[in-house]
Scaffold this motif. Structure first.
Motif, PDB file in Angstrom:
ATOM      1  N   ALA A   1      -4.171  -5.872 -10.084  1.00 17.23           N
ATOM      2  CA  ALA A   1      -3.370  -7.032  -8.774  1.00 17.23           C
ATOM      3  C   ALA A   1      -3.500  -6.000  -7.591  1.00 17.23           C
ATOM      4  CB  ALA A   1      -1.780  -7.488  -9.287  1.00 17.23           C
ATOM      5  N   LEU A   2      -4.043  -5.309  -7.493  1.00 17.51           N
ATOM      6  CA  LEU A   2      -3.843  -4.716  -6.332  1.00 17.51           C
ATOM      7  C   LEU A   2      -5.251  -4.535  -5.211  1.00 17.51           C
ATOM      8  CD1 LEU A   2      -2.883  -0.673  -6.916  1.00 17.51           C
ATOM      9  CD2 LEU A   2      -1.964  -2.920  -5.966  1.00 17.51           C
ATOM     10  N   SER A   3      -5.120  -4.856  -3.755  1.00 13.68           N
ATOM     11  CA  SER A   3      -6.515  -5.123  -3.199  1.00 13.68           C
ATOM     12  C   SER A   3      -6.857  -4.075  -3.096  1.00 13.68           C
ATOM     13  CB  SER A   3      -6.141  -5.253  -1.879  1.00 13.68           C
ATOM     14  OG  SER A   3      -5.584  -4.454  -1.401  1.00 13.68           O
ATOM     15  N   ARG A   4      -8.105  -3.016  -2.734  1.00 11.07           N
ATOM     16  CA  ARG A   4      -9.753  -2.493  -3.328  1.00 11.07           C
ATOM     17  C   ARG A   4      -8.382  -1.463  -1.786  1.00 11.07           C
ATOM     18  NH1 ARG A   4     -15.554  -1.256  -0.828  1.00 11.07           N
ATOM     19  NH2 ARG A   4     -15.360   0.680   0.253  1.00 11.07           N
ATOM     20  N   GLU A   5      -8.060  -1.860  -0.864  1.00 10.48           N
ATOM     21  CA  GLU A   5      -7.253  -0.604   0.031  1.00 10.48           C
ATOM     22  C   GLU A   5      -5.975  -0.267  -0.378  1.00 10.48           C
ATOM     23  OE1 GLU A   5      -5.837  -0.807   5.003  1.00 10.48           O
ATOM     24  OE2 GLU A   5      -5.638  -2.490   4.028  1.00 10.48           O
ATOM     25  N   GLU A   6      -5.609  -1.278  -0.946  1.00  9.26           N
ATOM     26  CA  GLU A   6      -4.255  -1.123  -1.986  1.00  9.26           C
ATOM     27  C   GLU A   6      -4.460  -0.048  -2.957  1.00  9.26           C
ATOM     28  OE1 GLU A   6      -1.755  -5.204  -1.102  1.00  9.26           O
ATOM     29  OE2 GLU A   6      -2.866  -4.543  -2.946  1.00  9.26           O
ATOM     30  N   ALA A   7      -5.534  -0.269  -3.672  1.00  8.07           N
ATOM     31  CA  ALA A   7      -5.885   0.823  -4.679  1.00  8.07           C
ATOM     32  C   ALA A   7      -5.974   2.538  -3.854  1.00  8.07           C
ATOM     33  CB  ALA A   7      -7.017   0.727  -5.251  1.00  8.07           C
ATOM     34  N   VAL A   8      -6.461   2.652  -2.731  1.00  6.54           N
ATOM     35  CA  VAL A   8      -7.459   3.654  -2.284  1.00  6.54           C
ATOM     36  C   VAL A   8      -5.875   4.243  -1.718  1.00  6.54           C
ATOM     37  CG1 VAL A   8      -8.265   4.226  -1.084  1.00  6.54           C
ATOM     38  CG2 VAL A   8      -9.357   2.933  -1.599  1.00  6.54           C
ATOM     39  N   TRP A   9      -4.827   3.444  -1.321  1.00  4.56           N
ATOM     40  CA  TRP A   9      -3.865   4.705  -1.581  1.00  4.56           C
ATOM     41  C   TRP A   9      -2.551   4.920  -2.345  1.00  4.56           C
ATOM     42  CZ3 TRP A   9      -0.895   4.982   3.713  1.00  4.56           C
ATOM     43  CH2 TRP A   9      -1.514   4.757   4.660  1.00  4.56           C
ATOM     44  N   ALA A  10      -3.377   4.689  -3.765  1.00  2.00           N
ATOM     45  CA  ALA A  10      -2.211   4.588  -4.658  1.00  2.00           C
ATOM     46  C   ALA A  10      -2.812   6.335  -4.744  1.00  2.00           C
ATOM     47  CB  ALA A  10      -2.854   3.956  -5.871  1.00  2.00           C
ATOM     48  N   LEU A  11      -4.653   6.266  -4.946  1.00  2.00           N
ATOM     49  CA  LEU A  11      -4.916   6.771  -5.648  1.00  2.00           C
ATOM     50  C   LEU A  11      -5.171   8.482  -4.380  1.00  2.00           C
ATOM     51  CD1 LEU A  11      -7.759   5.532  -7.417  1.00  2.00           C
ATOM     52  CD2 LEU A  11      -7.061   7.446  -8.447  1.00  2.00           C
ATOM     53  N   ARG A  12      -4.935   7.997  -3.348  1.00  2.00           N
ATOM     54  CA  ARG A  12      -4.610   9.677  -2.314  1.00  2.00           C
ATOM     55  C   ARG A  12      -3.097   9.880  -2.181  1.00  2.00           C
ATOM     56  NH1 ARG A  12      -6.045   6.046   3.354  1.00  2.00           N
ATOM     57  NH2 ARG A  12      -7.944   5.414   3.445  1.00  2.00           N
ATOM     58  N   GLY A  13      -2.524   9.228  -2.977  1.00  2.00           N
ATOM     59  CA  GLY A  13      -1.179   9.820  -3.169  1.00  2.00           C
ATOM     60  C   GLY A  13      -1.493  10.609  -4.352  1.00  2.00           C
ATOM     61  N   PHE A  14      -2.203  10.122  -5.582  1.00  2.22           N
ATOM     62  CA  PHE A  14      -2.566  11.116  -6.481  1.00  2.22           C
ATOM     63  C   PHE A  14      -3.353  11.754  -6.294  1.00  2.22           C
ATOM     64  CE2 PHE A  14      -5.602  11.885 -10.249  1.00  2.22           C
ATOM     65  CZ  PHE A  14      -4.764  12.470 -11.035  1.00  2.22           C
TER      66      PHE A  14
ATOM     67  N   VAL B   1      -3.179  13.903  -3.292  1.00  2.88           N
ATOM     68  CA  VAL B   1      -1.972  14.479  -2.554  1.00  2.88           C
ATOM     69  C   VAL B   1      -1.257  15.562  -3.121  1.00  2.88           C
ATOM     70  CG1 VAL B   1      -0.795  15.116  -0.863  1.00  2.88           C
ATOM     71  CG2 VAL B   1      -2.485  13.239  -0.655  1.00  2.88           C
ATOM     72  N   VAL B   2      -0.251  14.993  -4.533  1.00  2.00           N
ATOM     73  CA  VAL B   2       0.710  15.270  -4.707  1.00  2.00           C
ATOM     74  C   VAL B   2      -0.415  16.418  -5.843  1.00  2.00           C
ATOM     75  CG1 VAL B   2       0.612  14.022  -7.320  1.00  2.00           C
ATOM     76  CG2 VAL B   2       2.714  14.958  -6.336  1.00  2.00           C
ATOM     77  N   SER B   3      -1.675  15.618  -6.588  1.00  2.00           N
ATOM     78  CA  SER B   3      -2.110  16.925  -7.569  1.00  2.00           C
ATOM     79  C   SER B   3      -2.146  18.304  -6.228  1.00  2.00           C
ATOM     80  CB  SER B   3      -3.452  16.153  -8.079  1.00  2.00           C
ATOM     81  OG  SER B   3      -3.661  15.133  -8.723  1.00  2.00           O
TER      82      SER B   3
ATOM     83  N   ARG C   1       0.757  -1.270  -0.005  1.00  2.00           N
ATOM     84  CA  ARG C   1      -0.134  -0.092  -0.242  1.00  2.00           C
ATOM     85  C   ARG C   1       1.122   1.164   0.106  1.00  2.00           C
ATOM     86  NH1 ARG C   1      -2.550   0.028   5.560  1.00  2.00           N
ATOM     87  NH2 ARG C   1      -3.083  -1.859   6.062  1.00  2.00           N
ATOM     88  N   TYR C   2       2.115   0.810   0.897  1.00  5.05           N
ATOM     89  CA  TYR C   2       3.023   2.033   1.283  1.00  5.05           C
ATOM     90  C   TYR C   2       3.403   2.170  -0.846  1.00  5.05           C
ATOM     91  CZ  TYR C   2       2.157   1.964   6.047  1.00  5.05           C
ATOM     92  OH  TYR C   2       2.073   2.295   7.377  1.00  5.05           O
ATOM     93  N   THR C   3       4.156   1.744  -1.478  1.00  7.86           N
ATOM     94  CA  THR C   3       4.718   1.683  -2.182  1.00  7.86           C
ATOM     95  C   THR C   3       3.847   1.923  -4.166  1.00  7.86           C
ATOM     96  OG1 THR C   3       4.976  -0.767  -3.306  1.00  7.86           O
ATOM     97  CG2 THR C   3       6.684   0.160  -2.318  1.00  7.86           C
ATOM     98  N   ALA C   4       2.675   1.917  -3.191  1.00 14.81           N
ATOM     99  CA  ALA C   4       1.348   2.104  -4.533  1.00 14.81           C
ATOM    100  C   ALA C   4       1.301   3.710  -4.326  1.00 14.81           C
ATOM    101  CB  ALA C   4       0.402   0.776  -4.154  1.00 14.81           C
ATOM    102  N   ALA C   5       0.989   3.463  -3.172  1.00 17.29           N
ATOM    103  CA  ALA C   5       1.281   5.557  -3.123  1.00 17.29           C
ATOM    104  C   ALA C   5       1.897   5.724  -3.593  1.00 17.29           C
ATOM    105  CB  ALA C   5       0.583   5.565  -1.449  1.00 17.29           C
ATOM    106  N   PHE C   6       3.192   5.296  -2.823  1.00 20.03           N
ATOM    107  CA  PHE C   6       4.523   6.319  -3.734  1.00 20.03           C
ATOM    108  C   PHE C   6       4.215   6.628  -5.363  1.00 20.03           C
ATOM    109  CE2 PHE C   6       8.799   6.337  -5.217  1.00 20.03           C
ATOM    110  CZ  PHE C   6       9.827   7.130  -5.247  1.00 20.03           C
TER     111      PHE C   6
END
Length: 422
Positions: free
Chosen positions: A97-110, A112-114, A8-13
């Motif tokens: 392949a991401l779980s729901r939670e991991e995909a959520v964290w990835a979009l949170r990263g997006f 935030v940086v936006s 989840r952290y690397t997906a968010a990164f």
């Protein structure tokens, strides 16, 4: 504990670095792959990928690529093009392949940086932010990375428009449509004035219309009224558009006329006209199998004008694949995009609509630019598009988890569904 949270952290990164130089995106993709290998749960991830509606379209594309590689001619650029073909498929598969939670964290990263990048642009325009390489492509239009960033802002703008349209039907929260539409206009101005991109503006206008059709497809009268309003507002914005953007579209039409008359230059639309014509000819020379993986660059140097022989991609991903893999190759890549649009279309709620317009943006971008073949776009826009699509696969709306709690309370009801009947 860290091992289970590593993905989840690397997906968010990766979500956080999508605006940054392409090397950061390659690094983020590699980190995510390593994190998945370390975290384990491969059988679960494999099952999730195979259960995705995008699995077979991606498999068909990969299989045909390998078939053409085996039976077709090889070129100096074969290895490079094979790498990019596999990289395109891998980016999609990593998202599925991401779980729901991991995909959520990835979009949170997006998200935030936006917000950070929007502030950077404001500070740069105010003259208080120095020009630095790490955010140069965000604050100044230069190269394909800036086109990528403009397209990402387009995704944000159309997402805000979808939220605004949703709240027009909610008598309790209709007033939240105003701020959403204001944000959409800000994104439109950004891709008009700061990062001027014809592709982004076209995608935004098309997606606004498509969002109306998706939301009110069962209510023809409401749909007709909404489309009239959208076209009226779009016409007003076009009429009031700055002279520089109007000139850019007028110049594009002029360049197309010049190209049809036989003129050759490095002008944008002349280049595209010549590339599309010659690439189509490449595909039709061997319509079944194409000229082979990696053929485009070598064949372009033979067929294209000398002033443009340095180009290594045709600004259209479907024709790029068609020249290498024939009509089946073109259709295999187009099938992925169309399938993604269909997955969003068939889900008639807010989550489906967000996935629908985002995949439509991706389909348009790949038609007018090398939005998959060029890693400067295809490692960011493709990643974000498939994250949106990944959430469409969930049974209820995961956007309540992506947005901050106050915003999710505004835009989504307690059960995670849109705050209005669809």
């Amino acid at each position: 504990m860290l091992r289970t949270r590593l993905v989840r952290y690397t997906a968010a990164f990766w979500g956080f670095v999508v605006y940054m130089p392409v090397g950061m995106n390659y690094g983020a993709a590699l980190f995510l792959l390593i994190a998945m290998l370390v975290a384990g749960g491969w059988h679960e991830r494999g099952a999730r990928m195979r259960a995705s509606p995008m699995w077979w379209p991606i498999v068909i594309y990969l299989a045909w690529t390998l078939v053409v590689l085996a039976i077709g001619q090889h070129y100096p650029e074969t290895a490079e093009n094979l790498f990019h073909g596999i990289r395109i498929a891998s980016t999609m598969l990593l998202a599925t392949a991401l779980s729901r939670e991991e995909a959520v964290w990835a979009l949170r990263g997006f998200l935030v940086v936006s917000v950070i990048n929007f502030l950077l642009i404001a500070l740069h325009e105010a003259g208080v932010l120095p020009d630095t390489q790490i955010w140069h492509a965000v604050t100044i239009m230069k190269g394909n990375k800036s086109i990528n960033n403009a397209l990402l802002f387009t995704v944000l703008g159309t997402s805000a428009a979808v939220l605004g349209l949703a709240h027009l039907s909610d008598t309790r929260r209709w007033h939240w449509a105003g701020p959403a539409f204001v944000f959409t206009v800000l994104m439109a101005l950004l891709v008009t004035l700061i990062l001027p991109s014809r592709t982004s503006l076209v995608a935004m206008l098309v997606c606004m219309v498509a969002a109306c059709v998706h939301q009110w497809r069962s209510h023809p009268r409401v749909l007709a009224a909404a489309l009239v309003a959208v076209f009226a507002v779009s016409g007003l914005l076009v009429w009031q558009a700055p002279a520089s953007m109007k000139q850019k579209f007028e110049l594009g039409l002029q360049e197309l006329e010049q190209a049809e008359a036989g003129e050759v230059s490095e002008a944008s639309m002349i280049t595209r006209y010549l590339m599309y014509r010659e690439t189509t000819a490449m595909m039709m020379e061997k319509p079944l199998t194409g000229l082979g993986i990696g053929a485009w660059t070598s064949e372009w140097k033979k067929r294209g004008p000398k002033v443009l022989d340095y180009k290594n991609m045709p600004h259209n991903d479907y024709l790029w694949m068609g020249s290498q893999g024939g009509i089946p190759g073109l259709l295999s890549l187009l099938f992925i995009m169309v399938a993604g649009v269909w997955v969003g279309w068939r889900r008639a709620d807010l989550t489906g609509r967000l996935g629908f317009v985002t995949m439509l943006t991706m389909l348009i971008a790949a038609s007018l630019n090398s939005a998959m073949r060029d890693a400067q776009i295809g490692l960011s826009l493709l990643w974000i598009s498939f994250l949106y699509l990944r959430l469409v696969e969930e049974s209820c709306s995961p956007w309540r988890e992506v947005l901050p709690q106050r915003l999710s309370g505004v835009f989504l009801s307690a059960d995670g569904r849109p705050t209005h009947p669809l």
